[in-house]
Design an enzyme around this catalytic site. Structure first.
Site, PDB file in Angstrom:
ATOM      1  N   ASP A 211       0.859  -1.182   0.000  1.00 20.88           N
ATOM      2  CA  ASP A 211       0.000   0.000   0.000  1.00 20.88           C
ATOM      3  C   ASP A 211       0.896   1.233   0.000  1.00 20.88           C
ATOM      4  OD1 ASP A 211      -1.748   2.095   0.439  1.00 20.88           O
ATOM      5  OD2 ASP A 211      -3.011   0.985   1.824  1.00 20.88           O
ATOM      6  N   CYS A 268     -13.092  -8.488  -2.164  1.00 23.09           N
ATOM      7  CA  CYS A 268     -14.267  -7.926  -1.495  1.00 23.09           C
ATOM      8  C   CYS A 268     -14.202  -6.400  -1.518  1.00 23.09           C
ATOM      9  CB  CYS A 268     -14.338  -8.412  -0.039  1.00 23.09           C
ATOM     10  SG  CYS A 268     -14.809 -10.132   0.151  1.00 23.09           S
ATOM     11  N   ALA A 269     -13.387  -5.845  -2.406  1.00 20.49           N
ATOM     12  CA  ALA A 269     -13.212  -4.393  -2.460  1.00 20.49           C
ATOM     13  C   ALA A 269     -14.091  -3.806  -3.556  1.00 20.49           C
ATOM     14  CB  ALA A 269     -11.739  -4.061  -2.679  1.00 20.49           C
ATOM     15  N   ASP A 294     -16.863 -10.945  -4.088  1.00 26.97           N
ATOM     16  CA  ASP A 294     -18.077 -10.332  -3.554  1.00 26.97           C
ATOM     17  C   ASP A 294     -18.459  -9.093  -4.349  1.00 26.97           C
ATOM     18  OD1 ASP A 294     -20.165 -10.194  -1.479  1.00 26.97           O
ATOM     19  OD2 ASP A 294     -19.146  -8.341  -0.876  1.00 26.97           O
ATOM     20  N   GLU A 299     -22.587  -5.167 -11.789  1.00 24.98           N
ATOM     21  CA  GLU A 299     -23.387  -5.752 -10.711  1.00 24.98           C
ATOM     22  C   GLU A 299     -24.871  -5.569 -10.985  1.00 24.98           C
ATOM     23  OE1 GLU A 299     -22.021  -4.328  -6.917  1.00 24.98           O
ATOM     24  OE2 GLU A 299     -20.091  -5.327  -7.138  1.00 24.98           O
ATOM     25  N   HIS A 318     -22.185  -9.010  -3.241  1.00 26.38           N
ATOM     26  CA  HIS A 318     -21.797  -7.732  -2.631  1.00 26.38           C
ATOM     27  C   HIS A 318     -22.396  -7.577  -1.233  1.00 26.38           C
ATOM     28  CE1 HIS A 318     -20.279  -3.479  -3.851  1.00 26.38           C
ATOM     29  NE2 HIS A 318     -20.034  -3.730  -2.577  1.00 26.38           N
ATOM     30  N   GLY A 321     -20.178  -5.862   3.363  1.00 25.83           N
ATOM     31  CA  GLY A 321     -20.446  -4.772   4.299  1.00 25.83           C
ATOM     32  C   GLY A 321     -21.817  -4.812   4.919  1.00 25.83           C
ATOM     33  N   ALA A 322     -22.521  -5.927   4.774  1.00 30.88           N
ATOM     34  CA  ALA A 322     -23.897  -6.008   5.264  1.00 30.88           C
ATOM     35  C   ALA A 322     -23.961  -6.722   6.604  1.00 30.88           C
ATOM     36  CB  ALA A 322     -24.778  -6.730   4.243  1.00 30.88           C
TER      37      ALA A 322
END
Length: 354
Positions: A211, A268-269, A294, A299, A318, A321-322
Site C-alpha cells: 500500500d 471484497c473491495a 463479492d 453488478e 456484494h 459490508g452487510a
C-alpha cells in the site's frame, strides 16, 4: 430544525431517526413525508423509505449508486434543513429545488450519491461515515477466504443437493489449504486491510501488505514496496485497494501469472480492480486453485457471464459490508454529525466545503 431521515431497507429510516433524536435529545416528532410538517415544537424528523436493496441502486441523473428518484426527493426535502441518508440521489436538480437544505449526512463510506460541486454552489455541507463497515468487510473477507481454501460451498452442495458423502474430497489433491503457515498478500492496508491483517495473523498466516499510501507500517504484516514482489511471494492475495483511475484493472493476466501456481485470489473491495476474464482463464488453466468474489465489474453479473461456470470460484452478491452492526453504526455516525451541526461545532467527517 426539520430533518429528513431518507433510509432504505438496510439503513432503516427508523434507525436514522432514532439516532438523530438520541443525539439531539429533543422532542422530535415523526411525520410521513406526505403528511404535513409535524406538530412538535422541537426538531421535526420526517421519514422516507427508499427501495434499495430490494431494487438495485444505480445512476440517477449525474450521481452514482443511488436509490429513489429526483421527484421523490424534491417533494420530501420541502422545507428540510438536514437530510440523513445512505442512498438518496442528491443531484443538481434536487439541490436546486431544496433551498432550505444546509446539510446532507451520508451514512456510507463516501458521498458518491451526492453532487458535491452542486452542493457547494448551493451552500450545502456534506458529511459521511468512514469506516462504518470496515469490521464487517474484514470478517467477511476472511470468511470468504476460508470458504475457498477449504471448498466449503462445493462440499455443502455435494451433500445437501445430491446426498453425496464425498470421500473424494478427502483425497490429497482435492483437499484445501490452511491459513496457518500460508503467505497472504494484502493489496491495500487501510481500514479493512489492516483488520484483515490482524485476523489472519491470529490464524498464524504470514501476512504481507502492499500500500503506497499507508502512512505507517502494520505490526501484523510485512510491508512490501513492490506489488509484483508481493504477488510472487503470496499463495493467497486479497484486494483491499480503493478504486481510482490508477487502480482500475490493477490485477490482470500478467499479475495473476506472477502468483505461484495453485494460488487463491479474493476480492471484497471493488470489482473493476480485477480483470474478470483473466481470472476465469486462470481458474480454468489451474494457475489459480480458487477465487472468491463479492464485487464485480458489472453488478449483478449479466446472464451467461463466464464467472458462473468458472471452476473453484465462490461468488456472493456484494454482501461483505452487510451486517446489522454496520447499519446501526452508520446511523450513529451521521447522527453525531447532525448534533455537531446543530451545536455549531466543526463536522468530524466533512466532504469538501461549500
Amino acid at each position: 430544525m426539520r430533518v429528513l431521515a431518507a433510509g432504505d431497507h438496510f439503513v432503516l429510516p427508523g434507525l436514522l431517526a432514532d439516532a438523530v433524536r438520541a443525539e439531539l435529545a429533543d422532542s422530535a416528532t415523526d411525520s410521513a413525508t406526505d403528511s404535513g410538517t409535524g406538530t412538535g415544537t422541537g426538531t421535526d424528523v420526517r421519514l422516507l423509505e427508499l427501495p434499495w436493496p430490494l431494487t438495485p441502486f444505480g445512476p440517477v441523473a449525474e450521481v452514482d449508486e443511488a436509490s429513489g428518484t429526483e421527484d421523490v426527493m424534491i417533494e420530501a426535502l420541502d422545507g428540510v434543513e438536514v437530510c440523513v441518508t445512505q442512498m438518496a440521489p442528491i443531484t443538481a436538480r434536487v439541490l436546486e429545488h431544496a433551498p432550505d437544505l444546509r446539510l446532507v449526512a451520508v451514512a456510507r463510506g463516501g458521498p458518491i450519491n451526492v453532487n458535491a460541486e452542486a452542493a457547494a454552489a448551493h451552500g450545502v455541507r456534506i458529511c459521511y461515515a468512514p469506516g462504518r463497515n470496515a469490521t464487517a468487510t474484514a470478517e467477511y473477507t476472511v470468511g470468504l477466504l476460508l470458504a475457498v481454501l477449504r471448498r466449503i460451498p462445493t462440499t455443502h452442495a455435494a451433500l445437501s443437493e445430491r446426498g453425496e458423502w464425498a470421500g473424494r474430497f478427502y483425497t490429497y489433491d482435492a483437499t484445501g489449504l490452511e491459513i496457518a503457515g500460508t503467505t497472504v498478500g494484502l493489496v491495500g492496508g487501510g481500514a479493512v486491510g489492516s483488520r484483515v491483517a490482524r485476523i489472519l495473523a491470529g490464524f498464524g498466516a504470514e501476512v504481507l501488505v502492499h500500500d503506497p499510501h499507508l502512512p505507517d507500517d502494520l505490526p501484523e504484516a510485512e510491508r512490501v514496496a513492490d506489488l509484483d514482489d508481493l504477488l510472487r511471494r503470496s499463495r493467497v492475495v486479497s484486494l483491499h485497494a480503493r478504486l481510482t483511475p490508477e487502480t482500475r484493472g490493477l490485477v490482470g493476466a500478467r499479475e495473476i501469472g506472477l502468483m505461484p501456481p495453485g494460488s487463491v485470489l479474493i476480492n471484497c473491495a471493488r470489482g473493476p480492480l480485477l480483470d474478470q476474464d483473466a481470472l476465469c482463464a486462470a481458474l480454468a488453466s489451474g494457475q489459480l486453485l480458487g477465487a472468491g468474489l463479492d464485487t464485480y465489474a458489472e453488478e449483478p453479473p449479466p446472464p451467461g457471464s463466464p464467472l458462473f461456470s468458472a471452476p473453484g470460484l465462490v461468488m456472493t452478491p456484494h454482501l461483505a459490508g452487510a451486517s446489522r452492526a454496520v447499519a446501526e453504526k452508520a446511523a450513529r455516525i451521521v447522527a453525531a454529525e447532525v448534533g455537531r451541526y446543530h451545536r455549531g461545532e466543526p463536522l468530524a467527517h466533512q466532504f469538501g466545503s461549500p
